[in-house]
Design a protein around this motif. Sequence first.
Motif, short mmCIF file in Angstrom:
data_model
loop_
_atom_site.label_atom_id
_atom_site.label_comp_id
_atom_site.label_asym_id
_atom_site.label_seq_id
_atom_site.Cartn_x
_atom_site.Cartn_y
_atom_site.Cartn_z
N TYR A 37 -33.42 35.89 2.73
CA TYR A 37 -33.55 35.32 1.38
C TYR A 37 -32.57 34.16 1.17
O TYR A 37 -32.83 33.28 0.35
CB TYR A 37 -33.38 36.42 0.33
N TYR A 73 -31.35 40.94 -7.74
CA TYR A 73 -31.20 41.86 -6.60
C TYR A 73 -29.73 41.90 -6.21
O TYR A 73 -29.11 40.86 -5.98
CB TYR A 73 -32.04 41.39 -5.42
N VAL A 106 -33.39 44.81 -9.73
CA VAL A 106 -34.56 45.23 -8.99
C VAL A 106 -34.13 45.68 -7.61
O VAL A 106 -33.18 45.15 -7.03
CB VAL A 106 -35.62 44.10 -8.88
N MET A 107 -34.83 46.67 -7.07
CA MET A 107 -34.47 47.23 -5.77
C MET A 107 -35.22 46.55 -4.62
O MET A 107 -34.84 46.69 -3.46
CB MET A 107 -34.76 48.74 -5.74
N ASP A 108 -36.28 45.80 -4.95
CA ASP A 108 -37.05 45.09 -3.94
C ASP A 108 -36.69 43.61 -4.01
O ASP A 108 -36.96 42.94 -5.01
CB ASP A 108 -38.55 45.28 -4.20
N PRO A 109 -36.10 43.07 -2.95
CA PRO A 109 -35.71 41.65 -3.00
C PRO A 109 -36.88 40.70 -3.19
O PRO A 109 -36.70 39.58 -3.67
CB PRO A 109 -35.03 41.43 -1.64
N GLU A 110 -38.09 41.14 -2.84
CA GLU A 110 -39.27 40.29 -3.03
C GLU A 110 -39.55 40.04 -4.51
O GLU A 110 -40.20 39.06 -4.86
CB GLU A 110 -40.50 40.93 -2.37
N GLU A 111 -39.08 40.92 -5.36
CA GLU A 111 -39.31 40.78 -6.80
C GLU A 111 -38.23 39.93 -7.48
O GLU A 111 -38.37 39.55 -8.64
CB GLU A 111 -39.33 42.16 -7.48
#
Length: 490
Positions: A226, A107, A170-175
């Motif tokens: 995060y 990310y 990835v654009m979603d930090p959760e991923e």
Amino acid sequence: MPFYSKIMDEGAAASALASSAKAKTRKPKSTLISRIHAFFHAMNRKPLLKQTLITFSLFGVLYALFNAFFNPSLDADATAATTTVRSAILAAAGGGGRGGSPPVKVYLYDLPHRFTYGVIQQHSLARGARAPHTVSSLKYPGHQHMAEWYLFSDLTRPDSERSGSPVVRVMDPEEADLFFVPFFSSLSLIVNPIRPAGSGPGPEKPAYSDEENQEALVEWLEAQEYWKRSNGRDHVIVASDPNAMYRVLDRVRNCVLLVADFGRLRPDQGSLVKDVVVPYSHRIRSYDGDVSVENRKTLLFFMGNRYRKEGGKIRDILFQVLEKEEDVIIKHGAQSRESRRAASQGMHTSKFCLHPAGDTPSACRLFDAIVSLCIPVIVSDNIELPFEDTIDYKKIALFVDTDSSIKPGYLVSKLRAVTAKRILKYQKELKEVKRYFEYEEPDGTVNEIWRQVSKKLPLIKLMINREKRLLKREADCSCICTNQTTFRTL
């Protein structure tokens, strides 16, 4: 006997016993039937979903091969089908990406302007340029610590231009597996001393402080969800200038730091275990010719700053020892376009290039020499080198200890004893590996840095999970963080 030595000795003994037993038992010749039997035996160990996917994939491969055999006109389609199914098998088995593993998900933090393009703007203003109207008109300046720019720009490119990369954005930090912090720390350091506070004609040219920017960055990071979740362990920060981030190193020491060497870092701040050594960006023209001895008339070449601090004091002594030697060119030269042109010419026409320590163990001229196919002669006892799991530096460079190098006649005699055949072998090896030191190559330095960063992921996960379950706070650093890089030889 140290604990790790005992483990290695016991492991060696066990390996020897296993090898002996294997030699006594003749392994039966593998057949197609035995391979299929082994495949289905292995399948029984996999989860049901993976078993199903791999089984269907196997039948798909057999079907594609059957069509290819009985329908020659469909060869192209069958090949494509086989390739597709093979990819499906790899995916089902958890493979894919470079080296058979899936790409690591990164990310890219969208940092406030002041930490990225704002630094470029301040550098430009400090040198008398007008403020550009748009971000697109800002140009990152060329210098030896450009790793931070190349990695940032790589992550901002479309996926179609990043084929073969060990990481995917990835654009979603959760991923995300890792978080990249694109602060231009080395460029910020360069800007800092140019203009003292209070100078400039007006508010459009405010005084710049690298220290303030470092502290503001860490305050911003420490406020992020995060960062808090992992205490910064899964964050990647470039600090390739030995003095970059110096004011806040203790606050970012859990991160994966991308450094040129560990010359200015304490063992509890940086180590080979958690961090990655990255090469300087070479500043001279890469040599595009073939290997040759005849076209390289000079025995040994060096052009650089004669007077350095700390470990670099060896340079002045080497100047005194070498400057009157025949077939040796050693001269003082500062960073400038004219000096780089002269250095390119010198390195491209020399058999060996001297690499003494700078203010810290490493310096950019090592990488200038490599892309010039000029065999590096490394006089730096504590140097750490990039990508040593991939590159055997003994095949591309000569290492001379500091005490021996300053003995009159020693270094030159050693180099003159190297045969032409051996020089050509060194050059061929240099030609094979030089792409690892060229940031602009499609599969060059940037991809190799990402590969090195990706390999830190298991350790990062171990440390994060370990930290979560600890009942009481331990010392900030354990043996796993310490930079143990000195080995004893018997």
